[in-house]
Design a protein around this motif. Structure first.
Motif, PDB file in Angstrom:
ATOM      1  N   PHE A  49     -10.137  -0.551   3.007  1.00 45.71           N
ATOM      2  CA  PHE A  49      -8.993  -0.945   3.819  1.00 45.71           C
ATOM      3  C   PHE A  49      -8.050  -1.428   2.804  1.00 45.71           C
ATOM      4  CE2 PHE A  49     -12.716  -1.795   6.791  1.00 45.71           C
ATOM      5  CZ  PHE A  49     -12.077  -1.105   7.686  1.00 45.71           C
ATOM      6  N   ALA A  50      -6.940  -0.895   3.157  1.00 47.39           N
ATOM      7  CA  ALA A  50      -5.575  -1.341   2.181  1.00 47.39           C
ATOM      8  C   ALA A  50      -4.645  -2.354   3.270  1.00 47.39           C
ATOM      9  CB  ALA A  50      -4.804  -0.381   1.701  1.00 47.39           C
ATOM     10  N   LEU A  51      -4.472  -3.533   3.159  1.00 49.28           N
ATOM     11  CA  LEU A  51      -3.895  -4.474   4.147  1.00 49.28           C
ATOM     12  C   LEU A  51      -2.492  -4.683   3.358  1.00 49.28           C
ATOM     13  CD1 LEU A  51      -6.684  -6.858   5.087  1.00 49.28           C
ATOM     14  CD2 LEU A  51      -6.109  -4.601   5.987  1.00 49.28           C
ATOM     15  N   GLY A  52      -1.374  -4.300   4.112  1.00 49.88           N
ATOM     16  CA  GLY A  52       0.112  -4.588   3.706  1.00 49.88           C
ATOM     17  C   GLY A  52       0.424  -5.887   4.281  1.00 49.88           C
ATOM     18  N   GLN A  53       1.810  -6.202   4.811  1.00 52.41           N
ATOM     19  CA  GLN A  53       2.258  -7.219   5.032  1.00 52.41           C
ATOM     20  C   GLN A  53       2.083  -7.589   6.846  1.00 52.41           C
ATOM     21  OE1 GLN A  53       6.218  -6.402   3.972  1.00 52.41           O
ATOM     22  NE2 GLN A  53       6.149  -7.208   1.897  1.00 52.41           N
ATOM     23  N   PHE A  54       1.581  -8.909   6.952  1.00 55.71           N
ATOM     24  CA  PHE A  54       1.603  -9.149   8.158  1.00 55.71           C
ATOM     25  C   PHE A  54       2.582 -10.111   8.404  1.00 55.71           C
ATOM     26  CE2 PHE A  54      -2.318  -6.696   7.575  1.00 55.71           C
ATOM     27  CZ  PHE A  54      -2.696  -6.301   8.665  1.00 55.71           C
ATOM     28  N   LYS A  55       3.905 -10.130   9.020  1.00 57.77           N
ATOM     29  CA  LYS A  55       4.656 -10.831   8.919  1.00 57.77           C
ATOM     30  C   LYS A  55       4.929 -11.240  10.497  1.00 57.77           C
ATOM     31  CE  LYS A  55       5.845 -10.859   4.657  1.00 57.77           C
ATOM     32  NZ  LYS A  55       6.104 -11.984   3.651  1.00 57.77           N
ATOM     33  N   ASP A  56       5.397 -12.567  10.523  1.00 57.14           N
ATOM     34  CA  ASP A  56       5.932 -12.999  12.081  1.00 57.14           C
ATOM     35  C   ASP A  56       4.910 -12.787  12.956  1.00 57.14           C
ATOM     36  OD1 ASP A  56       8.203 -13.837  10.748  1.00 57.14           O
ATOM     37  OD2 ASP A  56       9.056 -11.912  11.245  1.00 57.14           O
ATOM     38  N   TYR A  72     -13.185  -8.578  11.623  1.00 53.10           N
ATOM     39  CA  TYR A  72     -13.462  -7.188  12.016  1.00 53.10           C
ATOM     40  C   TYR A  72     -13.684  -6.254  10.788  1.00 53.10           C
ATOM     41  CZ  TYR A  72     -11.854  -7.649  16.661  1.00 53.10           C
ATOM     42  OH  TYR A  72     -11.705  -7.911  18.074  1.00 53.10           O
ATOM     43  N   LEU A  73     -13.157  -6.459   9.501  1.00 53.88           N
ATOM     44  CA  LEU A  73     -13.571  -5.549   8.605  1.00 53.88           C
ATOM     45  C   LEU A  73     -14.434  -5.790   7.471  1.00 53.88           C
ATOM     46  CD1 LEU A  73      -9.525  -5.290   7.618  1.00 53.88           C
ATOM     47  CD2 LEU A  73     -10.910  -4.125   9.332  1.00 53.88           C
ATOM     48  N   GLU A  74     -14.701  -7.283   7.358  1.00 53.69           N
ATOM     49  CA  GLU A  74     -16.093  -7.584   6.337  1.00 53.69           C
ATOM     50  C   GLU A  74     -17.423  -6.796   6.609  1.00 53.69           C
ATOM     51  OE1 GLU A  74     -15.884 -11.646   5.308  1.00 53.69           O
ATOM     52  OE2 GLU A  74     -14.577 -11.261   3.863  1.00 53.69           O
ATOM     53  N   PRO A  75     -17.722  -6.758   8.077  1.00 53.19           N
ATOM     54  CA  PRO A  75     -18.971  -6.047   8.376  1.00 53.19           C
ATOM     55  C   PRO A  75     -19.247  -4.778   8.000  1.00 53.19           C
ATOM     56  CG  PRO A  75     -18.277  -7.405  10.524  1.00 53.19           C
ATOM     57  CD  PRO A  75     -16.921  -7.384   9.275  1.00 53.19           C
ATOM     58  N   TYR A  76     -18.184  -3.879   7.531  1.00 48.59           N
ATOM     59  CA  TYR A  76     -18.246  -2.522   6.960  1.00 48.59           C
ATOM     60  C   TYR A  76     -18.783  -2.717   5.650  1.00 48.59           C
ATOM     61  CZ  TYR A  76     -16.401  -1.359  11.435  1.00 48.59           C
ATOM     62  OH  TYR A  76     -16.295  -1.110  12.834  1.00 48.59           O
ATOM     63  N   GLY A  77     -18.578  -3.829   4.935  1.00 44.88           N
ATOM     64  CA  GLY A  77     -19.006  -3.836   3.715  1.00 44.88           C
ATOM     65  C   GLY A  77     -18.349  -2.867   2.650  1.00 44.88           C
ATOM     66  N   ILE A  78     -17.393  -2.386   2.942  1.00 46.47           N
ATOM     67  CA  ILE A  78     -16.278  -1.604   2.090  1.00 46.47           C
ATOM     68  C   ILE A  78     -15.317  -2.262   1.366  1.00 46.47           C
ATOM     69  CG2 ILE A  78     -17.051   0.423   3.201  1.00 46.47           C
ATOM     70  CD1 ILE A  78     -14.447   0.466   4.698  1.00 46.47           C
ATOM     71  N   PRO A  79     -14.580  -2.042   0.238  1.00 48.26           N
ATOM     72  CA  PRO A  79     -13.440  -2.764  -0.128  1.00 48.26           C
ATOM     73  C   PRO A  79     -12.396  -3.090   0.656  1.00 48.26           C
ATOM     74  CG  PRO A  79     -14.165  -0.915  -1.658  1.00 48.26           C
ATOM     75  CD  PRO A  79     -14.938  -0.622  -0.413  1.00 48.26           C
ATOM     76  N   ILE A  80     -11.946  -4.157   0.601  1.00 46.53           N
ATOM     77  CA  ILE A  80     -10.533  -4.538   1.276  1.00 46.53           C
ATOM     78  C   ILE A  80      -9.549  -5.105   0.305  1.00 46.53           C
ATOM     79  CG2 ILE A  80      -9.652  -6.308   2.921  1.00 46.53           C
ATOM     80  CD1 ILE A  80     -12.656  -6.354   4.067  1.00 46.53           C
ATOM     81  N   LEU A  81      -8.587  -4.340   0.189  1.00 45.81           N
ATOM     82  CA  LEU A  81      -7.333  -4.728  -0.700  1.00 45.81           C
ATOM     83  C   LEU A  81      -6.318  -5.343   0.211  1.00 45.81           C
ATOM     84  CD1 LEU A  81      -6.180  -5.221  -3.455  1.00 45.81           C
ATOM     85  CD2 LEU A  81      -5.606  -2.856  -3.351  1.00 45.81           C
ATOM     86  N   GLY A  82      -6.135  -6.647  -0.079  1.00 46.39           N
ATOM     87  CA  GLY A  82      -5.113  -7.278   0.882  1.00 46.39           C
ATOM     88  C   GLY A  82      -4.066  -7.824   0.125  1.00 46.39           C
ATOM     89  N   GLY A  83      -2.882  -8.104   0.653  1.00 41.60           N
ATOM     90  CA  GLY A  83      -1.812  -8.674   0.181  1.00 41.60           C
ATOM     91  C   GLY A  83      -0.749  -7.805  -0.683  1.00 41.60           C
ATOM     92  N   LEU A  84      -0.828  -6.461  -0.035  1.00 46.04           N
ATOM     93  CA  LEU A  84      -0.042  -5.519  -0.557  1.00 46.04           C
ATOM     94  C   LEU A  84       1.383  -5.460  -0.101  1.00 46.04           C
ATOM     95  CD1 LEU A  84      -2.506  -2.240  -0.221  1.00 46.04           C
ATOM     96  CD2 LEU A  84      -2.005  -3.848  -2.392  1.00 46.04           C
ATOM     97  N   ASN A  90      11.478  -6.700   3.192  1.00 45.65           N
ATOM     98  CA  ASN A  90      11.764  -6.414   1.852  1.00 45.65           C
ATOM     99  C   ASN A  90      11.329  -7.333   0.937  1.00 45.65           C
ATOM    100  OD1 ASN A  90      13.305  -4.066   2.347  1.00 45.65           O
ATOM    101  ND2 ASN A  90      14.957  -5.133   3.000  1.00 45.65           N
ATOM    102  N   PRO A  91      10.951  -7.198  -0.220  1.00 45.56           N
ATOM    103  CA  PRO A  91      10.838  -5.739  -0.861  1.00 45.56           C
ATOM    104  C   PRO A  91       9.619  -5.353  -0.483  1.00 45.56           C
ATOM    105  CG  PRO A  91      10.374  -7.509  -2.592  1.00 45.56           C
ATOM    106  CD  PRO A  91      10.573  -8.340  -1.201  1.00 45.56           C
ATOM    107  N   ALA A  92       9.728  -4.129   0.078  1.00 48.38           N
ATOM    108  CA  ALA A  92       8.234  -3.422   0.531  1.00 48.38           C
ATOM    109  C   ALA A  92       8.479  -2.301  -0.396  1.00 48.38           C
ATOM    110  CB  ALA A  92       8.224  -3.235   1.793  1.00 48.38           C
ATOM    111  N   GLN A  93       7.195  -1.711  -0.696  1.00 49.22           N
ATOM    112  CA  GLN A  93       7.139  -0.410  -1.452  1.00 49.22           C
ATOM    113  C   GLN A  93       6.672   0.273  -0.522  1.00 49.22           C
ATOM    114  OE1 GLN A  93       7.688  -0.462  -5.049  1.00 49.22           O
ATOM    115  NE2 GLN A  93       8.556  -2.399  -4.574  1.00 49.22           N
ATOM    116  N   ARG A  94       6.692   1.778  -0.988  1.00 46.14           N
ATOM    117  CA  ARG A  94       6.276   2.923  -0.062  1.00 46.14           C
ATOM    118  C   ARG A  94       5.020   3.325  -0.684  1.00 46.14           C
ATOM    119  NH1 ARG A  94       7.763   7.896  -2.068  1.00 46.14           N
ATOM    120  NH2 ARG A  94       9.131   7.946  -3.673  1.00 46.14           N
ATOM    121  N   ILE A  95       3.920   4.101   0.124  1.00 44.52           N
ATOM    122  CA  ILE A  95       2.993   4.476  -0.319  1.00 44.52           C
ATOM    123  C   ILE A  95       2.899   6.243   0.100  1.00 44.52           C
ATOM    124  CG2 ILE A  95       1.490   3.700   1.495  1.00 44.52           C
ATOM    125  CD1 ILE A  95      -0.654   3.406  -0.378  1.00 44.52           C
TER     126      ILE A  95
END
Length: 117
Positions: A49-56, A72-84, A90-95
């Motif tokens: 899971f890659a987690l971007g901005q959760f604003k407002d 919701y996500l931790e039970p899957y036991g797979i990597p979670i990268l947050g705070g992207l 702004n400033p938001a990068q694109r992927i």
């Protein structure tokens, strides 16, 4: 967008990294969307899971967006990268999409290899 496609228009997610972000919604809406995606099996077979901005995000009692995502996500036991820095703010990068990608939680990086699927 992801939750709106649950059950009918999402491609097979096996072996994929799912990127999630949100802006200007109630926490209860995110809760329902995550429940729908979970119950429909769309998280099964993901490799991260890659987690971007959760604003407002409008609160719901003492529950935070981090608490909800963890639930919701931790039970899957797979990597979670947050705070992207990805999302609507702004400033938001694109992927770039549809490229071979890996997440490196230890170094807090997403690596995209252009030219390979």
């Amino acid at each position: 967008m992801v939750a709106a496609c649950a059950g009918w228009a999402l491609p097979n997610m096996r072996g994929r990294i799912l990127f999630l972000e949100a802006i200007g919604v109630f926490l209860g809406q995110i809760d329902r969307q995550l429940a729908m995606l979970t119950k429909a099996g769309h998280f099964d077979g993901l490799v991260g899971f890659a987690l971007g901005q959760f604003k407002d995000i409008r609160p719901s009692g003492s529950l935070t967006i981090n608490d909800l995502l963890r639930e919701y996500l931790e039970p899957y036991g797979i990597p979670i990268l947050g705070g992207l820095p990805l999302g609507h703010e702004n400033p938001a990068q694109r992927i770039p999409l549809c490229f071979a990608t890996e997440i490196d939680c230890e170094n807090k990086l997403i690596r995209v290899r252009r030219g390979s699927n």
